[in-house]
Scaffold this motif. Sequence first.
Motif, PDB file in Angstrom:
ATOM      1  N   TRP A 189       0.850  -1.192   0.000  1.00  0.00           N
ATOM      2  CA  TRP A 189       0.000   0.000   0.000  1.00  0.00           C
ATOM      3  C   TRP A 189       0.882   1.238   0.000  1.00  0.00           C
ATOM      4  O   TRP A 189       2.080   1.162   0.264  1.00  0.00           O
ATOM      5  CB  TRP A 189      -0.918  -0.002   1.225  1.00  0.00           C
ATOM      6  N   LYS A 206      -3.323  -3.304  -1.640  1.00  0.00           N
ATOM      7  CA  LYS A 206      -4.380  -2.951  -0.686  1.00  0.00           C
ATOM      8  C   LYS A 206      -4.683  -1.462  -0.837  1.00  0.00           C
ATOM      9  O   LYS A 206      -4.173  -0.805  -1.740  1.00  0.00           O
ATOM     10  CB  LYS A 206      -3.934  -3.267   0.750  1.00  0.00           C
ATOM     11  N   ALA A 207      -5.474  -0.939   0.056  1.00  0.00           N
ATOM     12  CA  ALA A 207      -5.818   0.492   0.084  1.00  0.00           C
ATOM     13  C   ALA A 207      -6.405   0.951  -1.253  1.00  0.00           C
ATOM     14  O   ALA A 207      -5.912   1.888  -1.881  1.00  0.00           O
ATOM     15  CB  ALA A 207      -4.612   1.340   0.473  1.00  0.00           C
ATOM     16  N   CYS A 235      -4.045   0.693  -4.085  1.00  0.00           N
ATOM     17  CA  CYS A 235      -2.952   1.633  -3.788  1.00  0.00           C
ATOM     18  C   CYS A 235      -3.278   3.066  -4.193  1.00  0.00           C
ATOM     19  O   CYS A 235      -2.385   3.829  -4.565  1.00  0.00           O
ATOM     20  CB  CYS A 235      -1.645   1.153  -4.411  1.00  0.00           C
TER      21      CYS A 235
END
Length: 135
Positions: free
Chosen positions: A10, A92-93, A96
């Motif tokens: 991330w 993730k996030a 990204c």
Amino acid sequence: MRTTRKVSVWPVGLVGGRRYERPVVENGKVVGWYTGWRADRPFAIDMAGFAVSLQVILSHPKAVFKRRGSQPGMQESDFLKQITTVEELEPKANNCTKVPIYFLKRFSVVFVEDRTNKVLFYRFLCGTHEQKRSI
């Protein structure tokens, strides 16, 4: 981080002389790096920008994170090369696009949503101390 199967990544804010650094993601896969320093590294990522599953650690007992013996800034790459490839990374996030971690002087700030979508504030101080509180 909680849903990491192998190695997840991330963005990290306020690192490398930039507002943020992050993996560049296309079609759910990491294809490059937006970084302020040595984008040619195999894994151009800061230590705060990835998580490794315990199962991966246990299945690679000889993998080590060298405090000494790596070139400056290559510790993360040297470690990750032992356990994964760029193609296997799990962005993730929101692929990204959100920055969940920021460096602020002597501690990092991490924003995490729990099961109730309540945002929690974590401060990881130098050493082993940790504080947690709701915002």
